[in-house]
Motif scaffolding. Structure first.
Motif, PDB file in Angstrom:
ATOM      1  N   GLU A   1       5.063   2.211 -28.650  1.00 27.84           N
ATOM      2  CA  GLU A   1       5.028   3.628 -29.027  1.00 27.84           C
ATOM      3  C   GLU A   1       5.397   4.544 -27.873  1.00 27.84           C
ATOM      4  OE1 GLU A   1       4.541   4.954 -32.074  1.00 27.84           O
ATOM      5  OE2 GLU A   1       4.399   2.926 -32.895  1.00 27.84           O
ATOM      6  N   GLU A   2       5.828   5.735 -28.218  1.00 30.36           N
ATOM      7  CA  GLU A   2       6.173   6.778 -27.252  1.00 30.36           C
ATOM      8  C   GLU A   2       5.477   8.075 -27.652  1.00 30.36           C
ATOM      9  OE1 GLU A   2       7.760   6.637 -24.459  1.00 30.36           O
ATOM     10  OE2 GLU A   2       8.501   4.587 -24.631  1.00 30.36           O
ATOM     11  N   GLU A   3       5.069   8.850 -26.659  1.00 27.06           N
ATOM     12  CA  GLU A   3       4.450  10.142 -26.928  1.00 27.06           C
ATOM     13  C   GLU A   3       5.473  11.190 -27.331  1.00 27.06           C
ATOM     14  OE1 GLU A   3       1.799  11.556 -23.884  1.00 27.06           O
ATOM     15  OE2 GLU A   3       1.044   9.531 -23.506  1.00 27.06           O
ATOM     16  N   LYS A   4       6.658  11.124 -26.742  1.00 30.91           N
ATOM     17  CA  LYS A   4       7.678  12.140 -26.985  1.00 30.91           C
ATOM     18  C   LYS A   4       8.771  11.582 -27.904  1.00 30.91           C
ATOM     19  CE  LYS A   4       6.912  14.529 -22.677  1.00 30.91           C
ATOM     20  NZ  LYS A   4       7.522  15.153 -21.517  1.00 30.91           N
ATOM     21  N   PRO A   5       9.187  12.390 -28.878  1.00 22.35           N
ATOM     22  CA  PRO A   5      10.252  11.953 -29.793  1.00 22.35           C
ATOM     23  C   PRO A   5      11.544  11.563 -29.077  1.00 22.35           C
ATOM     24  CG  PRO A   5       9.228  13.959 -30.608  1.00 22.35           C
ATOM     25  CD  PRO A   5       8.657  13.711 -29.241  1.00 22.35           C
ATOM     26  N   PHE A   6      11.847  12.240 -27.963  1.00 24.37           N
ATOM     27  CA  PHE A   6      13.069  11.918 -27.223  1.00 24.37           C
ATOM     28  C   PHE A   6      13.097  10.442 -26.849  1.00 24.37           C
ATOM     29  CE2 PHE A   6      15.241  11.035 -23.253  1.00 24.37           C
ATOM     30  CZ  PHE A   6      16.500  11.553 -23.487  1.00 24.37           C
ATOM     31  N   TRP A   7      11.997   9.930 -26.325  1.00 24.47           N
ATOM     32  CA  TRP A   7      11.974   8.532 -25.873  1.00 24.47           C
ATOM     33  C   TRP A   7      11.950   7.562 -27.041  1.00 24.47           C
ATOM     34  CZ3 TRP A   7      14.010   8.085 -21.515  1.00 24.47           C
ATOM     35  CH2 TRP A   7      13.839   9.060 -20.540  1.00 24.47           C
TER      36      TRP A   7
END
Length: 146
Positions: free
Chosen positions: A52-58
């Motif tokens: 998982e990633e916190e930011k949509p960009f990543w």
């Protein structure tokens, strides 16, 4: 003559199925490649495999890179690339795929509604054929397969 083709572009209509059906009905020896067309699977692949990633960009970055492995490999294996631009969404990825094909010297067939002629003029200019329907693509494939 046998060919392999990569079908790039919009995923909200059945144009791929129409081309595949036309190829089968015509008895053409053509292998068809395409991207993962299930939107959620394509968007989620990065976080499903790599976490998982916190930011949509990543999140998008991970998915784009994994999808690019598939796309780039299959475009390189293809003799012809067909790119369909739909009216509803901007297909930046399809334009990118067209550029990859052009850069690799792989013949490009573009398909879109005439209303998109102006915004796609550069891509149309680099294409070997500009079509409006899946049947026109099938007819080109039939012709070059003789």
């Amino acid at each position: 003559m046998d060919y392999s083709i990569y079908l790039s572009g919009e995923i909200h209509s059945d144009w791929r199925e129409q081309i595949e059906s036309g190829i089968k009905e015509s008895g053409l020896d053509i292998t068809i490649y395409s991207p993962v067309t299930h939107h959620e699977s394509s968007d989620e692949v990065g976080v499903k495999i790599l976490g998982e990633e916190e930011k949509p960009f990543w999140k998008d970055h991970k998915a784009a890179k994994i999808n690019a492995i598939r796309t780039n490999t299959l475009i390189q294996r293809s003799d012809v690339v067909v790119v369909r631009f739909g009216e509803k969404y901007k297909q930046w990825n399809a334009a990118f795929d067209a550029g990859i094909a052009i850069g690799l010297g792989i013949p490009l067939i573009v398909m879109h509604d005439p209303a998109l002629t102006h915004p796609l003029k550069e891509i149309d200019g680099a294409a070997m054929a500009v079509t409006e329907t899946p049947q026109q693509v099938v007819e080109i494939l039939k012709y070059i397969s003789r």
